[in-house]
Design a protein around this motif. Sequence first.
Motif, PDB file in Angstrom:
ATOM      1  N   SER A 172      -0.275  -1.437   4.154  1.00 17.90           N
ATOM      2  CA  SER A 172      -0.950  -2.397   5.031  1.00 17.90           C
ATOM      3  C   SER A 172      -1.615  -1.733   6.225  1.00 17.90           C
ATOM      4  CB  SER A 172       0.056  -3.427   5.543  1.00 17.90           C
ATOM      5  OG  SER A 172       0.984  -2.809   6.422  1.00 17.90           O
ATOM      6  N   THR A 177       1.386  -7.263   5.186  1.00 16.04           N
ATOM      7  CA  THR A 177      -0.003  -7.550   4.818  1.00 16.04           C
ATOM      8  C   THR A 177      -1.043  -6.901   5.712  1.00 16.04           C
ATOM      9  OG1 THR A 177      -0.128  -9.552   6.195  1.00 16.04           O
ATOM     10  CG2 THR A 177       0.715  -9.815   3.927  1.00 16.04           C
ATOM     11  N   GLY A 178      -0.656  -6.503   6.929  1.00 16.10           N
ATOM     12  CA  GLY A 178      -1.641  -5.977   7.873  1.00 16.10           C
ATOM     13  C   GLY A 178      -2.546  -7.069   8.407  1.00 16.10           C
TER      14      GLY A 178
END
Length: 186
Positions: free
Chosen positions: A140, A15-16
């Motif tokens: 991400s 997701t980062g």
Amino acid sequence: MTPYSLAFYVDVIATGTVLGVRPTSSPDHVTEALGPGFAENSFDDLTMCRDYGLAEFFWDRACADQPWSGHHFTLQVHRLAEGNRALAGETLRARYGRFAPRLRFGKLQHLLQRRGIPLLEIPELPANAPYYRTFWQPGSQAAVSVVGTYGEYTTPDKLRVGDVYSIQAPMTAEEVERRTWAPGAP
């Protein structure tokens, strides 16, 4: 390492974000998610870092009367090898359980591949080569730094070749391109 703490690292790379907090999030939003247990450093009232032990968030601003703008975060995974597992912080431990002192890149990469999340190896900065290798997740914009060989900060008693040193986001496509075309890049 418990599956739950591995899930944390997989979530961050996929997701980062850290617990849904983006690198661009405000200091207040980071504190809401990770809690008040941090050390704060400011430099010239233009840059600030909040250090939660494992996670560090960075902000900057053009002048002191402007709001903070999120710049990036780094998970300092190597710090866990010092033996202080409390560095993960209460919030992360409550959600993901115990964190092991080392994170093997091969295991992490295998779990990411099973979820269809590729990591691409990119050229390392000349100052860090050959001691580290960097892998990038384009979606991400997370980057994983892995011990490539032993050096001053990577000794066998702390980290082994193939251990994750840190995870950072974002690393933009422009940064990856600069590394690819930099003089001395492989």
